[in-house]
Motif scaffolding. Structure first.
Motif, mmCIF file in Angstrom:
data_model
loop_
_atom_site.group_PDB
_atom_site.id
_atom_site.type_symbol
_atom_site.label_atom_id
_atom_site.label_comp_id
_atom_site.label_asym_id
_atom_site.label_seq_id
_atom_site.Cartn_x
_atom_site.Cartn_y
_atom_site.Cartn_z
ATOM 1 N N TYR A 1 0.792 -0.996 0.022
ATOM 2 C CA TYR A 1 -0.280 -0.057 0.393
ATOM 3 C C TYR A 1 0.963 0.984 -0.113
ATOM 4 O O TYR A 1 0.795 2.138 -0.796
ATOM 5 C CB TYR A 1 -1.218 -0.054 1.429
ATOM 6 N N ASP A 2 1.602 1.101 0.863
ATOM 7 C CA ASP A 2 2.620 2.215 1.043
ATOM 8 C C ASP A 2 2.975 3.259 -0.430
ATOM 9 O O ASP A 2 3.863 4.093 -0.922
ATOM 10 C CB ASP A 2 3.979 2.677 2.178
ATOM 11 N N LEU A 3 4.060 1.448 -1.119
ATOM 12 C CA LEU A 3 4.046 1.866 -2.612
ATOM 13 C C LEU A 3 3.372 2.446 -3.707
ATOM 14 O O LEU A 3 4.082 3.369 -4.416
ATOM 15 C CB LEU A 3 4.319 0.083 -3.172
ATOM 16 N N THR A 4 2.710 1.986 -3.862
ATOM 17 C CA THR A 4 1.710 2.838 -4.099
ATOM 18 C C THR A 4 1.432 4.421 -4.099
ATOM 19 O O THR A 4 1.244 5.273 -5.249
ATOM 20 C CB THR A 4 0.081 2.486 -3.888
ATOM 21 N N THR B 1 16.296 -4.733 -10.555
ATOM 22 C CA THR B 1 15.656 -5.132 -9.510
ATOM 23 C C THR B 1 16.165 -4.197 -8.142
ATOM 24 O O THR B 1 17.364 -3.972 -7.736
ATOM 25 C CB THR B 1 15.446 -6.208 -8.765
ATOM 26 N N LEU B 2 14.872 -3.302 -7.835
ATOM 27 C CA LEU B 2 14.806 -2.838 -6.592
ATOM 28 C C LEU B 2 14.181 -3.316 -4.995
ATOM 29 O O LEU B 2 13.074 -3.797 -5.584
ATOM 30 C CB LEU B 2 14.021 -1.196 -6.594
ATOM 31 N N PHE B 3 15.182 -4.066 -4.603
ATOM 32 C CA PHE B 3 14.570 -4.934 -3.726
ATOM 33 C C PHE B 3 14.164 -4.298 -2.036
ATOM 34 O O PHE B 3 15.089 -3.781 -1.576
ATOM 35 C CB PHE B 3 15.951 -5.974 -3.680
ATOM 36 N N ILE B 4 12.553 -4.257 -2.577
ATOM 37 C CA ILE B 4 12.280 -3.554 -0.913
ATOM 38 C C ILE B 4 12.521 -4.600 0.418
ATOM 39 O O ILE B 4 12.061 -5.350 0.022
ATOM 40 C CB ILE B 4 11.302 -3.019 -1.213
ATOM 41 N N SER C 1 15.048 1.219 0.567
ATOM 42 C CA SER C 1 14.252 0.685 2.217
ATOM 43 C C SER C 1 12.944 0.420 2.321
ATOM 44 O O SER C 1 12.038 0.761 1.485
ATOM 45 C CB SER C 1 14.389 2.186 3.479
ATOM 46 N N ASN C 2 12.102 0.124 3.936
ATOM 47 C CA ASN C 2 10.845 -0.382 3.333
ATOM 48 C C ASN C 2 10.097 0.236 4.200
ATOM 49 O O ASN C 2 8.853 -0.134 4.536
ATOM 50 C CB ASN C 2 11.208 -1.946 3.689
ATOM 51 N N THR C 3 10.815 1.474 4.963
ATOM 52 C CA THR C 3 9.846 2.962 5.653
ATOM 53 C C THR C 3 9.124 3.045 4.767
ATOM 54 O O THR C 3 9.708 3.183 3.619
ATOM 55 C CB THR C 3 11.135 3.266 6.576
ATOM 56 N N CYS D 1 9.693 5.761 -0.717
ATOM 57 C CA CYS D 1 9.372 6.506 -2.268
ATOM 58 C C CYS D 1 11.142 7.427 -2.628
ATOM 59 O O CYS D 1 11.060 7.379 -4.182
ATOM 60 C CB CYS D 1 8.580 7.356 -2.819
ATOM 61 N N ASN D 2 11.386 7.724 -1.648
ATOM 62 C CA ASN D 2 12.611 8.357 -1.617
ATOM 63 C C ASN D 2 14.386 7.997 -2.549
ATOM 64 O O ASN D 2 14.549 7.821 -3.451
ATOM 65 C CB ASN D 2 13.898 9.115 -0.418
ATOM 66 N N ASP D 3 13.940 6.953 -1.898
ATOM 67 C CA ASP D 3 15.137 5.240 -2.808
ATOM 68 C C ASP D 3 14.527 4.801 -3.686
ATOM 69 O O ASP D 3 15.722 4.829 -4.631
ATOM 70 C CB ASP D 3 15.258 3.961 -1.441
ATOM 71 N N ILE D 4 13.560 4.718 -4.453
ATOM 72 C CA ILE D 4 13.382 4.309 -5.072
ATOM 73 C C ILE D 4 13.667 5.146 -6.261
ATOM 74 O O ILE D 4 14.158 5.172 -7.211
ATOM 75 C CB ILE D 4 11.977 3.590 -5.337
ATOM 76 N N LYS D 5 13.485 6.923 -6.454
ATOM 77 C CA LYS D 5 13.579 7.984 -6.876
ATOM 78 C C LYS D 5 15.018 7.946 -7.309
ATOM 79 O O LYS D 5 15.757 7.831 -8.285
ATOM 80 C CB LYS D 5 13.073 9.183 -6.611
#
Length: 401
Positions: A193-196, A259-262, A284-286, A291-295
């Motif tokens: 849900y946070d990923l959305t 692969t971006l591994f949460i 990070s899974n927090t 979102c900042n890590d993915i960006k």
């Protein structure tokens, strides 16, 4: 094929041809077998230990003189138990007469069930499961989807991996969409849900494309939008856990995308040997940092395309080289042999158990369930022996790897 198990049809023993040219070394992740069985190394496994796990298991599997027997205790989601047992039956066909007598319990849910905090004063019950985590004693075993996930029209692993490999060739990495991609059920965990919230928008500069998925609607559409071999068109793919670990790990890593591994809590049998920033990029899974890590990962990859492409291809090479079906079977072979050595009782066939074999498993089924079983069936004994497993990790080497 018949509805009953044939008598004296299969070989009870088959000696593989072996010389220096046929010997192979098991992938490094096989060492985790020793770690997973370490809780019983000193005491061995008694019948009392096994019986204490029955109330949290879905079925009992017994192998005696190369024949398999099963007793069901609880309903498994979809056909997880059926395809898990099917995989073990194929192992018996691949290495006839080479699987020792044993008796085990299997849990087919998502979350681990043998929590360490509950067994500080007594040995834990040995329960086989699809995943583990640092606070549990579950014995990790390959999941059912290697033989097909019929309910979602996901083919057996060997055929699907070949299709994904062909799909990877269609679009060069640098010609792929320069975003991170994920598609799946967002209703099963807070992480998803946070990923959305990282989805493409003006605020996020379109660095991630997140697609919530309703499997009920996909079933109605005939799975037109969920073919895994068509989902390798982005430079980056995201892995995120569901209720626990997700079988999607292998499909995502096989795409040639970085692969971006949460950061996961759970692991399966092969991912513990993946190396961050070599095989994948850690996220990070927090909620605050995800979102900042993915960006950052997407921006870094687009600024360093050669390095990002190399990480993606390293992850895919790991899968292609170390997760062949032969190695999946060899992992099962070594795990069951090591487990059987720990048994301190003689396996027996429970009164409620029935003999099982490929014939009485596949014949009653119809449609895609039977199709996947036939497709994944082992056609003949292996003409080469299992790979050679390395010695255990040092006393402290494997604990926090």
């Amino acid at each position: 094929m018949t509805l009953t198990c044939p008598k004296d049809y299969y070989p009870t023993r088959f000696e593989q041809y072996q010389d220096s040219s046929t010997e192979s070394t098991c992938p490094e992740y096989f060492k985790w077998i020793h770690e997973d069985l370490k809780p019983w190394k000193r005491t061995g496994i008694t019948r009392e230990m096994v019986e204490r796990g029955q109330n949290v298991s879905h079925f009992r599997l017994v192998i005696i003189q190369g024949k398999a027997y099963a007793e069901k205790y609880a309903y498994s989601y979809q056909t997880r138990d059926v395809f898990t047992i099917w995989g073990i039956l194929q192992l018996l066909r691949l290495y006839p007469g080479n699987i020792p007598d044993l008796e085990l319990l299997f849990e087919t849910g998502d979350r681990t069930v043998v929590e360490k905090q509950n067994f500080q004063e007594s040995p834990p019950p040995p329960i086989f499961h699809y995943c583990g985590q640092k606070n549990a004693y579950d014995i990790v075993f390959p999941d059912w989807s290697f033989w097909g996930w019929a309910e979602l029209a996901i083919r057996p692993w060997e055929a699907l991996l070949q299709s994904i490999e062909e799909g990877n060739k269609k679009i060069k990495w640098k010609d792929r969409l320069p975003y991170a991609f994920w598609k799946g059920n967002t209703m099963v965990s807070y992480k998803r849900y946070d990923l959305t919230k990282c989805n493409a928008s003006d605020q996020h500069h379109s660095y991630a494309h997140i697609y919530p998925l309703s499997w009920d609607k996909e079933i109605e559409r005939g799975f037109k939008n969920t073919k895994l071999e068509h989902q390798c068109v982005h430079r980056y793919k995201i892995y995120v856990e569901g209720v626990a670990w997700s079988v999607s790990e292998k499909y995502i890593l096989a795409c040639d995308s970085m692969t971006l591994f949460i950061e996961p809590i759970f692991y399966d049998f092969f991912t513990r040997s993946l190396v961050p920033r070599k095989h994948y990029w850690p996220i990070s899974n927090t909620n605050q940092s995800m979102c900042n890590d993915i960006k950052y990962a997407v921006d870094w990859g687009n600024a360093n395309p050669d390095k990002a492409e190399a990480i993606g291809k390293a992850g895919t090479s790991f899968i292609e080289e170390n997760l062949k079906m032969k190695f999946v079977y060899d992992y099962m072979f070594h795990l069951l042999n090591e487990y059987a050595r720990l048994l301190r009782f003689e396996p027996t066939i429970p009164a409620g158990a029935v003999e099982i074999c490929s014939e009485n498993f596949a014949c009653p089924l119809n449609g895609i369930w039977r199709e996947y079983m036939v497709e994944s069936m082992v056609k003949s004994p292996s003409d080469t022996p299992p790979c050679t497993m390395a010695s255990p990790y040092g006393e402290n080497e494997g604990e926090e790897k």
